[in-house]
Write a protein that holds these residues in place. Structure first.
Motif: not given
Length: 197
Positions: A161-173
Protein backbone atom coordinates in the motif's frame (compact mmCIF):
# COMPACT_ATOMS: atom_id res chain seq x y z
CA UNK A 1 -0.94 -77.46 33.32
CA UNK A 2 1.99 -75.13 34.04
CA UNK A 3 3.46 -76.27 30.70
CA UNK A 4 0.15 -75.50 29.05
CA UNK A 5 0.14 -72.02 30.61
CA UNK A 6 3.71 -71.44 29.35
CA UNK A 7 2.80 -72.61 25.85
CA UNK A 8 -0.33 -70.41 25.90
CA UNK A 9 1.77 -67.43 26.97
CA UNK A 10 4.34 -68.08 24.23
CA UNK A 11 1.58 -68.47 21.67
CA UNK A 12 -0.10 -65.23 22.77
CA UNK A 13 3.26 -63.46 22.62
CA UNK A 14 3.93 -64.87 19.13
CA UNK A 15 0.48 -63.79 17.88
CA UNK A 16 0.96 -60.30 19.38
CA UNK A 17 4.41 -60.06 17.82
CA UNK A 18 3.01 -61.07 14.40
CA UNK A 19 0.17 -58.57 14.80
CA UNK A 20 2.63 -55.81 15.70
CA UNK A 21 4.82 -56.72 12.71
CA UNK A 22 1.78 -56.64 10.43
CA UNK A 23 0.80 -53.12 11.59
CA UNK A 24 4.41 -51.87 11.35
CA UNK A 25 4.63 -53.23 7.79
CA UNK A 26 1.36 -51.51 6.87
CA UNK A 27 2.63 -48.23 8.31
CA UNK A 28 5.93 -48.59 6.42
CA UNK A 29 3.97 -49.11 3.20
CA UNK A 30 2.08 -45.83 3.64
CA UNK A 31 5.28 -44.01 4.68
CA UNK A 32 6.86 -45.02 1.35
CA UNK A 33 3.64 -43.95 -0.43
CA UNK A 34 3.96 -40.48 1.22
CA UNK A 35 0.43 -40.81 2.70
CA UNK A 36 1.01 -39.24 6.11
CA UNK A 37 -2.62 -38.86 7.14
CA UNK A 38 -3.02 -42.64 6.85
CA UNK A 39 0.34 -43.21 8.57
CA UNK A 40 -0.87 -41.12 11.52
CA UNK A 41 -4.18 -43.03 11.75
CA UNK A 42 -2.54 -46.47 11.55
CA UNK A 43 0.30 -45.56 13.94
CA UNK A 44 -2.17 -44.25 16.55
CA UNK A 45 -4.27 -47.40 16.16
CA UNK A 46 -1.19 -49.62 16.47
CA UNK A 47 0.13 -47.74 19.51
CA UNK A 48 -3.13 -48.41 21.35
CA UNK A 49 -2.16 -52.11 21.31
CA UNK A 50 1.65 -51.81 21.15
CA UNK A 51 2.59 -48.57 22.97
CA UNK A 52 6.30 -49.48 23.16
CA UNK A 53 6.84 -50.00 19.40
CA UNK A 54 9.72 -47.70 18.33
CA UNK A 55 8.71 -47.97 14.65
CA UNK A 56 5.11 -46.86 15.37
CA UNK A 57 6.24 -44.05 17.70
CA UNK A 58 8.66 -42.70 15.08
CA UNK A 59 6.04 -42.96 12.32
CA UNK A 60 3.51 -41.09 14.46
CA UNK A 61 5.99 -38.27 15.25
CA UNK A 62 7.06 -37.92 11.60
CA UNK A 63 3.46 -37.93 10.40
CA UNK A 64 2.43 -35.21 12.88
CA UNK A 65 5.44 -33.03 12.00
CA UNK A 66 4.89 -33.38 8.23
CA UNK A 67 1.12 -32.79 8.45
CA UNK A 68 1.68 -29.69 10.62
CA UNK A 69 4.25 -28.36 8.12
CA UNK A 70 1.87 -28.98 5.18
CA UNK A 71 -0.94 -27.19 7.02
CA UNK A 72 1.13 -24.10 7.85
CA UNK A 73 2.50 -23.81 4.28
CA UNK A 74 -1.01 -24.25 2.81
CA UNK A 75 -2.24 -21.24 4.80
CA UNK A 76 0.23 -18.99 2.91
CA UNK A 77 -0.63 -20.55 -0.44
CA UNK A 78 -4.37 -19.97 0.06
CA UNK A 79 -3.79 -16.22 0.58
CA UNK A 80 -0.58 -15.42 -1.32
CA UNK A 81 -1.23 -11.65 -1.32
CA UNK A 82 -0.37 -11.60 2.41
CA UNK A 83 3.23 -12.50 1.48
CA UNK A 84 3.84 -8.97 0.22
CA UNK A 85 3.87 -7.94 3.91
CA UNK A 86 7.40 -8.21 5.37
CA UNK A 87 6.27 -9.74 8.68
CA UNK A 88 4.13 -12.41 7.00
CA UNK A 89 6.91 -13.18 4.51
CA UNK A 90 9.45 -13.60 7.34
CA UNK A 91 7.06 -15.98 9.15
CA UNK A 92 6.62 -17.94 5.92
CA UNK A 93 10.40 -18.23 5.48
CA UNK A 94 10.73 -19.52 9.07
CA UNK A 95 7.97 -22.09 8.43
CA UNK A 96 9.73 -23.15 5.20
CA UNK A 97 13.00 -23.65 7.11
CA UNK A 98 11.18 -25.69 9.78
CA UNK A 99 9.41 -27.79 7.14
CA UNK A 100 12.75 -28.34 5.39
CA UNK A 101 13.96 -30.53 8.26
CA UNK A 102 11.22 -33.08 7.37
CA UNK A 103 11.35 -32.65 3.59
CA UNK A 104 13.65 -35.63 2.95
CA UNK A 105 10.86 -37.92 4.21
CA UNK A 106 8.13 -36.50 1.95
CA UNK A 107 8.22 -35.69 -1.77
CA UNK A 108 4.86 -33.91 -1.44
CA UNK A 109 6.25 -31.62 1.26
CA UNK A 110 9.35 -30.89 -0.88
CA UNK A 111 7.09 -29.92 -3.79
CA UNK A 112 4.99 -27.71 -1.50
CA UNK A 113 8.10 -25.92 -0.17
CA UNK A 114 9.38 -25.34 -3.71
CA UNK A 115 5.98 -24.02 -4.83
CA UNK A 116 5.73 -21.59 -1.89
CA UNK A 117 9.29 -20.33 -2.48
CA UNK A 118 8.28 -19.59 -6.10
CA UNK A 119 5.17 -17.71 -4.90
CA UNK A 120 7.33 -15.61 -2.52
CA UNK A 121 9.72 -14.77 -5.37
CA UNK A 122 6.88 -13.81 -7.73
CA UNK A 123 4.96 -11.81 -5.18
CA UNK A 124 7.86 -9.51 -4.46
CA UNK A 125 8.63 -8.66 -8.06
CA UNK A 126 7.97 -4.94 -8.63
CA UNK A 127 4.85 -4.09 -10.68
CA UNK A 128 4.49 -1.26 -13.18
CA UNK A 129 2.42 1.69 -11.98
CA UNK A 130 1.67 4.50 -14.43
CA UNK A 131 1.22 7.94 -12.86
CA UNK A 132 -0.54 10.59 -14.95
CA UNK A 133 -0.88 14.27 -14.14
CA UNK A 134 -1.16 17.76 -15.67
CA UNK A 135 2.60 18.52 -15.82
CA UNK A 136 2.09 21.24 -13.14
CA UNK A 137 1.54 19.04 -10.07
CA UNK A 138 4.66 17.94 -8.18
CA UNK A 139 4.29 14.25 -7.33
CA UNK A 140 6.02 12.06 -4.79
CA UNK A 141 5.41 8.55 -3.47
CA UNK A 142 5.59 8.99 0.31
CA UNK A 143 8.38 6.95 1.86
CA UNK A 144 9.63 5.82 -1.56
CA UNK A 145 10.78 8.74 -3.68
CA UNK A 146 10.07 11.63 -6.02
CA UNK A 147 8.25 11.40 -9.33
CA UNK A 148 8.32 15.14 -10.18
CA UNK A 149 6.12 17.15 -12.55
CA UNK A 150 4.99 14.81 -15.31
CA UNK A 151 2.28 14.19 -17.87
CA UNK A 152 2.82 10.45 -17.57
CA UNK A 153 5.48 8.30 -15.95
CA UNK A 154 5.72 4.58 -15.23
CA UNK A 155 7.43 3.56 -12.01
CA UNK A 156 8.10 0.17 -10.42
CA UNK A 157 6.57 -0.62 -7.01
CA UNK A 158 6.59 -3.88 -5.07
CA UNK A 159 3.17 -5.14 -3.92
CA UNK A 160 1.92 -3.16 -0.95
CA UNK A 161 0.00 0.00 0.00
CA UNK A 162 1.38 3.40 -1.02
CA UNK A 163 0.39 7.04 -0.58
CA UNK A 164 0.97 9.34 -3.52
CA UNK A 165 1.07 13.06 -2.82
CA UNK A 166 0.49 15.80 -5.37
CA UNK A 167 1.39 19.41 -4.51
CA UNK A 168 1.24 22.65 -6.49
CA UNK A 169 1.89 26.29 -5.63
CA UNK A 170 -1.44 28.02 -4.81
CA UNK A 171 -3.40 24.73 -4.67
CA UNK A 172 -4.43 22.37 -1.90
CA UNK A 173 -2.22 19.24 -1.78
CA UNK A 174 -3.86 15.93 -2.55
CA UNK A 175 -2.99 12.44 -1.28
CA UNK A 176 -4.18 9.24 -2.93
CA UNK A 177 -3.70 5.78 -1.48
CA UNK A 178 -3.11 2.95 -3.90
CA UNK A 179 -2.78 -0.76 -3.31
CA UNK A 180 -0.38 -2.58 -5.60
CA UNK A 181 -1.50 -6.18 -5.57
CA UNK A 182 0.55 -9.15 -6.83
CA UNK A 183 -2.05 -9.75 -9.55
CA UNK A 184 -1.77 -6.21 -11.00
CA UNK A 185 -0.25 -5.94 -14.44
CA UNK A 186 -0.76 -2.29 -15.43
CA UNK A 187 -2.06 -0.18 -12.58
CA UNK A 188 -2.52 3.53 -13.24
CA UNK A 189 -3.30 6.52 -11.02
CA UNK A 190 -4.15 10.14 -11.92
CA UNK A 191 -2.83 12.75 -9.48
CA UNK A 192 -3.65 16.41 -9.99
CA UNK A 193 -4.20 19.43 -7.70
CA UNK A 194 -7.39 21.24 -8.71
CA UNK A 195 -8.56 23.00 -5.56
CA UNK A 196 -7.18 26.55 -5.26
CA UNK A 197 -6.36 28.01 -1.83
Amino acid sequence: SSELATISKKLASLIASQEQQKIENQVALFVSADEWQTVKLLANKGLASFPASPALLEAKQNAEAILDAEKSLSAYQRRPERLSDNNVRNLALKDIARAGSHAEKSAKLRAQISSLEQVIDNINQPRSVTITSDNDTYIKVLGVGLVGEVKTKTIQLKPGTYRIEGSREGYRSTIQEIVVSPSDTNLSVHVVCTEKV
